[in-house]
Design an enzyme around this catalytic site. Structure first.
Site, PDB file in Angstrom:
ATOM      1  N   ARG A  77      30.123 -47.765  16.883  1.00  0.00           N
ATOM      2  CA  ARG A  77      30.588 -47.935  15.333  1.00  0.00           C
ATOM      3  C   ARG A  77      30.277 -49.550  15.257  1.00  0.00           C
ATOM      4  O   ARG A  77      30.058 -49.761  14.015  1.00  0.00           O
ATOM      5  CB  ARG A  77      31.918 -47.908  15.148  1.00  0.00           C
ATOM      6  CG  ARG A  77      32.256 -46.332  15.390  1.00  0.00           C
ATOM      7  CD  ARG A  77      33.652 -46.181  15.043  1.00  0.00           C
ATOM      8  NE  ARG A  77      34.940 -46.454  15.915  1.00  0.00           N
ATOM      9  CZ  ARG A  77      36.133 -46.323  15.893  1.00  0.00           C
ATOM     10  NH1 ARG A  77      36.581 -46.154  14.799  1.00  0.00           N
ATOM     11  NH2 ARG A  77      36.784 -46.661  16.697  1.00  0.00           N
ATOM     12  N   GLN A  78      29.851 -50.265  16.112  1.00  0.00           N
ATOM     13  CA  GLN A  78      29.319 -51.605  15.914  1.00  0.00           C
ATOM     14  C   GLN A  78      27.908 -51.656  15.850  1.00  0.00           C
ATOM     15  O   GLN A  78      27.097 -52.413  16.558  1.00  0.00           O
ATOM     16  CB  GLN A  78      29.745 -52.738  16.845  1.00  0.00           C
ATOM     17  CG  GLN A  78      31.272 -52.817  17.118  1.00  0.00           C
ATOM     18  CD  GLN A  78      31.844 -53.909  17.936  1.00  0.00           C
ATOM     19  OE1 GLN A  78      30.999 -54.209  18.718  1.00  0.00           O
ATOM     20  NE2 GLN A  78      33.129 -54.413  17.959  1.00  0.00           N
ATOM     21  N   LYS A 116      37.626 -41.928  -0.165  1.00  0.00           N
ATOM     22  CA  LYS A 116      38.548 -42.687   0.570  1.00  0.00           C
ATOM     23  C   LYS A 116      38.048 -44.164   0.454  1.00  0.00           C
ATOM     24  O   LYS A 116      36.830 -44.396   0.078  1.00  0.00           O
ATOM     25  CB  LYS A 116      38.835 -42.329   2.093  1.00  0.00           C
ATOM     26  CG  LYS A 116      37.730 -42.756   3.049  1.00  0.00           C
ATOM     27  CD  LYS A 116      38.361 -42.623   4.434  1.00  0.00           C
ATOM     28  CE  LYS A 116      37.172 -43.586   5.088  1.00  0.00           C
ATOM     29  NZ  LYS A 116      37.368 -43.315   6.712  1.00  0.00           N
TER      30      LYS A 116
END
Length: 252
Positions: free
Chosen positions: A34-35, A130
């Protein structure tokens, strides 16, 4: 996760020093994926750091399952085979999925994943919109698609804190979805209070794979785990016999 990463790096180095001709690192859950980019000054790009470390330690090829970003291929100095566990989870869902069920993407980032499930399950797709205020604070305010009085299957690539799932479920119920909700994710990180958060929701089941070890806790959601071992075994057999992996890969 960090302990497993260090152990893998040491094992790769040992294999390289031992004279292995080729080394394939099978990493079901690729940590730090995710990085994959810097969002502010001073941040590291963790996915690139880990990919470079594995290659430097001796890996000639990486085999991963549903990484958070396909940019991992561009970050790695060695070939990356991205397997997908979606058919494994879809097969489990299909065992008792109602005919009028709807596949739901909990945010815009999971739309392609939801469409993959939709194609396998032959069910329509709805999308929740979202905004994320923080890692544990997510606000969802709209569902696009007809979910009224229908069972829903919320799909995502991973469940981390459970905040995204929680926000999506509240919106779906407010929009009239049936209280027959299944959550499916490729990776069940379940960090922090994720389990207790999910246990408070009216979920029929939470379906994940065993890319990460899961342990029972006192506050346990209705968790079901499906194994990716056959998927990995098939991929390894194909690689060693020089057969294509196309049928096992994440759709591009």
């Amino acid at each position: 996760m960090n302990a497993h990463l260090i152990e893998l790096l040491l094992l790769l180095d040992a294999c390289r020093r031992g004279g292995a001709h080729t080394i394939t690192a099978v990493v079901p859950y690729f940590g730090y994926a995710r990085q994959d980019r810097r969002t502010r000054a001073g941040e590291p790009v963790g996915a690139r750091v880990v990919a470079e470390a594995l290659a430097t330690a001796g890996a000639d090829r990486l085999v991963v399952v549903d990484p958070h970003t396909t940019a991992l291929k561009a970050m790695s100095a060695v070939p990356v085979e991205m397997l997908t566990a979606v058919p494994v989870i879809a097969a489990a869902l299909a065992e008792d999925l109602p005919d009028d069920a709807v596949v739901v993407s909990p945010d815009l980032g999971a739309v392609e994943l939801a469409e993959h499930y939709s194609a396998l399950l032959h069910r329509p797709v709805a999308v929740v919109r979202k905004t994320r205020a923080s890692g544990t604070n997510v606000q969802a305010d709209e569902a696009v698609g007809d979910v009224t009085a229908r069972p829903v299957v919320v799909v995502d690539d991973m469940i981390s804190t459970g905040a995204t799932v929680e926000a999506a479920v509240h919106v779906l119920l407010a929009r009239g979805a049936a209280a027959d909700i299944t959550v499916a994710a490729n990776h069940g990180l379940l960090v922090g209070d994720a389990r207790s958060r999910l246990a408070k929701l009216p979920l029929r089941r939470v379906l994940v794979t065993d890319t990460l070890a899961t342990e029972k806790t006192p506050q346990e959601p209705p968790l079901q785990v499906r194994s990716v071992a056959p998927l990995l075994a098939d991929a390894i057999a194909r690689l060693h016999s020089d057969r294509p992996l196309d049928a096992l890969l994440t759709p591009s």
